[in-house]
Design an enzyme around this catalytic site. Structure first.
Site, PDB file in Angstrom:
ATOM      1  N   HIS A   1       0.853  -1.200   0.000  1.00 32.87           N
ATOM      2  CA  HIS A   1       0.000   0.000   0.000  1.00 32.87           C
ATOM      3  C   HIS A   1       0.884   1.244   0.000  1.00 32.87           C
ATOM      4  CE1 HIS A   1      -4.091   1.775   1.292  1.00 32.87           C
ATOM      5  NE2 HIS A   1      -3.325   2.752   0.837  1.00 32.87           N
TER       6      HIS A   1
ATOM      7  N   HIS B   1     -10.257   3.266  -6.095  1.00 31.18           N
ATOM      8  CA  HIS B   1     -10.264   4.168  -4.941  1.00 31.18           C
ATOM      9  C   HIS B   1     -11.512   5.033  -4.979  1.00 31.18           C
ATOM     10  CE1 HIS B   1      -9.099   7.189  -2.010  1.00 31.18           C
ATOM     11  NE2 HIS B   1      -8.061   6.446  -1.677  1.00 31.18           N
TER      12      HIS B   1
ATOM     13  N   HIS C   1     -10.125   0.464  -2.244  1.00 30.56           N
ATOM     14  CA  HIS C   1     -10.481   1.351  -1.135  1.00 30.56           C
ATOM     15  C   HIS C   1     -11.944   1.687  -1.384  1.00 30.56           C
ATOM     16  CE1 HIS C   1      -9.630   5.409   1.081  1.00 30.56           C
ATOM     17  NE2 HIS C   1     -10.930   5.324   0.845  1.00 30.56           N
TER      18      HIS C   1
ATOM     19  N   LYS D   1      -5.987  -0.615  -9.102  1.00 28.06           N
ATOM     20  CA  LYS D   1      -6.438  -0.095  -7.805  1.00 28.06           C
ATOM     21  C   LYS D   1      -7.711   0.711  -8.015  1.00 28.06           C
ATOM     22  CE  LYS D   1      -6.802   1.570  -3.664  1.00 28.06           C
ATOM     23  NZ  LYS D   1      -5.905   2.588  -3.129  1.00 28.06           N
TER      24      LYS D   1
ATOM     25  N   HIS E   1       1.806   4.888  -1.584  1.00 25.82           N
ATOM     26  CA  HIS E   1       1.585   6.095  -2.376  1.00 25.82           C
ATOM     27  C   HIS E   1       2.975   6.595  -2.772  1.00 25.82           C
ATOM     28  CE1 HIS E   1      -2.722   6.945  -1.114  1.00 25.82           C
ATOM     29  NE2 HIS E   1      -2.350   6.016  -0.233  1.00 25.82           N
TER      30      HIS E   1
ATOM     31  N   ASP F   1       0.436   2.564   3.785  1.00 30.22           N
ATOM     32  CA  ASP F   1      -0.297   3.764   3.365  1.00 30.22           C
ATOM     33  C   ASP F   1       0.628   4.979   3.423  1.00 30.22           C
ATOM     34  OD1 ASP F   1      -2.385   5.271   2.411  1.00 30.22           O
ATOM     35  OD2 ASP F   1      -3.780   4.744   4.006  1.00 30.22           O
TER      36      ASP F   1
ATOM     37  N   HIS G   1      -6.940  13.724   2.292  1.00 34.91           N
ATOM     38  CA  HIS G   1      -8.049  13.634   1.337  1.00 34.91           C
ATOM     39  C   HIS G   1      -8.600  15.003   0.961  1.00 34.91           C
ATOM     40  CE1 HIS G   1      -8.174   9.336   0.898  1.00 34.91           C
ATOM     41  NE2 HIS G   1      -7.863   9.269   2.173  1.00 34.91           N
TER      42      HIS G   1
ATOM     43  N   HIS H   1      -6.941  -1.205   4.131  1.00 30.66           N
ATOM     44  CA  HIS H   1      -7.391  -0.721   5.454  1.00 30.66           C
ATOM     45  C   HIS H   1      -8.829  -1.169   5.722  1.00 30.66           C
ATOM     46  CE1 HIS H   1      -8.500   2.423   2.651  1.00 30.66           C
ATOM     47  NE2 HIS H   1      -7.282   2.921   2.635  1.00 30.66           N
TER      48      HIS H   1
END
Length: 573
Positions: free
Chosen positions: A139, A224, A251, A222, A141, A365, A325, A277
């Site tokens: 995970h 999201h 996610h 992925k 980024h 993450d 976010h 998560h």
């Protein structure tokens, strides 16, 4: 003539043996060596007056073509999903060649034919060191390149995720979108001493835009919620994954905009998927995404900011969430969104579900609510918290050790993420034939500060003293890259994982890649039952009013920790 010595003296010379116990750092986790593959009286040891010498433990006649190793790690304590043992580890051509007894078969008993020490062999003493497989973080980024060395120095040797740098899309989502960015990130991967792999963007309700990303070299897709995690998107991504034999990570939809957890599970329709998560603080159907962990086709993961549950977890998360976010404290809806994700009850339950083997994978993450250098540490902190709060696991009762618990937790960041993403044939465990990605620890520093990181059979990073000093140990002792991380050696000690389709498309030549590229395989014919020591699928329910979590009807809850091991005392300097 034989010599009898007491265990303490033996351990000081050759490391612990069968029946000896080791405390992991300052935790309450105690492991016991189950088997010793070395031969008493014929132990290997390098140094002045020791045994690895011509005509003694080193063969005078064997050549490299006759089974001589490139590197031997002597008398190592191995902690892996398959066992806790003492053995010599033999490495050849960048891969693990043997786990057992190395040496000179002309003078020593029990030497395995593929583990001969000869003139071509380098040696490193594993006495009183613990060896684990390199960690795998799924995970990531890819916000800053500096994450990679930080992760490496923590004991991680494989990073899977997505991104393009500190763009808002990458800050929030682990996605490398489209062929152009996939090509550029694969080219950038050439520079780094790490196995790497990149997710394409799975957020599309038609297949062609997803196909082209897999064809371009994405190792998976992925999905999201920030790009829209609708049932149509989920179905399209999984159809493409089935077509190309790649994994889908998801996610899910925190706001329940396009449906609830049940709608997402209906869209998944029994197909294998890796949920990120899965507790929900990092995102996902509020308040009951944690229920996804009960399904046999779901490979449930945690990210490390909620690991383990402490008195500071809730406050820290609210601030992190607003930043990651792109939320504003001035917008009431944004604040409500953040509050809906941070639930003490489900975070506490996550601790217990890990200890039960219901949650299967640990990840970071990185820079997006998680800390890239703390996957290993947070895993063992969780294990220790559960040891203190829940006592022996059923599998460990009566053994006076925590061996099964140790195997369960080490699997969460080694073999299980490798299985989930189709790379377990290359990495994820200390087994013959796999890439020699190994991490060496002093027991007192276990899980916090490795001594040496071996990548593809070569030392790639290590704790190293002043380069101008007369010996290697004077301060300042810092983590530094070693020769395996430089020049063309890097392209032979590290790999980039891509889709099978992209290899058929000859992307290595098209993109000018020199680093090893390896195809992911076997991503679609797996289920949770394949995740080692972490395959449980009990019924999970969540009360939507008070967020109470029950497993097979029994309420699960634990207190937040006020103190943790493997914390400040290890990181003052």
């Amino acid at each position: 003539m034989s010599l009898k010595i007491n265990k303490l003296k033996y351990a000081s010379m050759y490391g612990p043996t069968k029946g000896d116990k080791i405390r992991l750092a300052d935790t309450d986790i105690i492991v016991e060596i189950e088997k010793d593959f070395t031969v008493y009286g014929d132990e290997n040891k390098f140094g002045g007056g020791k045994t690895i010498r011509d005509g003694m433990a080193q063969s005078s006649t064997a050549t490299r073509d006759q089974g001589v190793l490139d590197l031997v790690i002597t008398n190592a304590t191995i902690i892996d999903h398959w066992g806790i043992v003492k053995a010599d580890i033999g490495i050849k051509d960048g891969k693990i060649a043997g786990i057992g007894k190395a040496g000179n078969p002309d003078t020593m008993d029990g030497v395995e034919p593929h583990m001969i020490i000869g003139a071509s062999t380098e040696a490193h003493g594993g006495e009183n060191l613990i060896v684990t497989a390199g960690g795998i973080d799924t995970h990531i980024h890819f916000i800053s390149p500096q994450q990679i060395e930080t992760a490496l120095y923590s004991g991680v040797t494989t990073m899977i995720g997505g991104g393009t740098g500190p763009a808002d899309g990458t800050n929030a989502t682990t996605i490398t979108p489209g062929k152009w960015y996939i090509e550029k990130m694969l080219q950038a991967a050439e520079a780094f001493p790490m196995n790497l792999g990149f997710f394409g963007k799975g957020n599309c309700s038609t297949e062609a835009p997803l196909d082209e990303q897999i064809e371009a070299g994405a190792l998976g897709l992925k999905i999201h919620e920030d790009w829209g995690a609708s049932p149509a998107v989920i179905d399209a991504s999984l159809k493409v994954a089935d077509k190309y034999d790649v994994q889908v990570a998801i996610h899910t939809d925190t706001l329940n905009e396009a449906g609830f957890l049940e709608d997402t599970m209906n869209a998944i329709n029994g197909r294998v998927i890796h949920t990120f998560h899965t507790e929900g603080a990092g995102g996902g159907h509020a308040p009951d995404i944690i229920k996804a962990a009960m399904y046999p086709n779901v490979l449930p993961a945690s990210t490390n900011p909620t690991r383990p549950y402490t008195v500071n977890t809730i406050d820290e998360h609210l601030d992190m969430l607003m930043v990651c976010h792109h939320l504003s404290k001035n917008i009431p809806e944004d604040v409500s969104f953040a509050d809906s994700r941070i639930r003490p009850e489900t975070i506490a339950a996550e601790d217990i579900l890990h200890d039960m083997g219901v949650f299967s994978i640990m990840s970071s993450d990185s820079q997006a609510m998680g800390r890239v250098g703390e996957v290993v540490t947070r895993t063992w902190q969780t294990a220790d918290k559960m040891r203190k709060q829940r006592g022996d696991l059923a599998e460990d009762k009566g053994n006076k050790n925590d061996n099964f618990r140790a195997k369960r937790y080490v699997a969460k960041y080694t073999i299980n993420p490798a299985i989930a993403h189709g790379i377990s044939q290359y990495v994820g465990s200390i087994e013959v034939g796999k890439m020699a990605d190994l991490v060496l620890w002093k027991p007192m520093l276990f899980g916090t500060k490795p001594e040496i990181i071996i990548k593809g059979g070569m030392i790639i990073a290590a704790r190293m003293g002043d380069p101008n000093a007369s010996i290697p140990t004077p301060q300042p002792v810092l983590y530094r890259n070693m020769f395996g991380a430089f020049g063309k050696a890097l392209s032979k000690t590290c790999a980039t994982f891509v889709s099978q389709a992209s290899i058929k498309n000859n992307i290595a030549e098209e993109y000018g890649l020199e680093k090893m590229i390896l195809p992911v395989t076997g991503c679609r014919n797996i289920s949770k039952k394949h995740l080692i020591h972490n395959d449980k699928t009990p019924e999970i329910t969540v009360n939507p009013e008070n967020y109470e979590v029950r497993v097979d009807g029994e309420k699960i809850i634990c207190e937040p920790a006020t103190h943790l091991p493997m914390a400040q005392r290890y990181f003052l300097f």
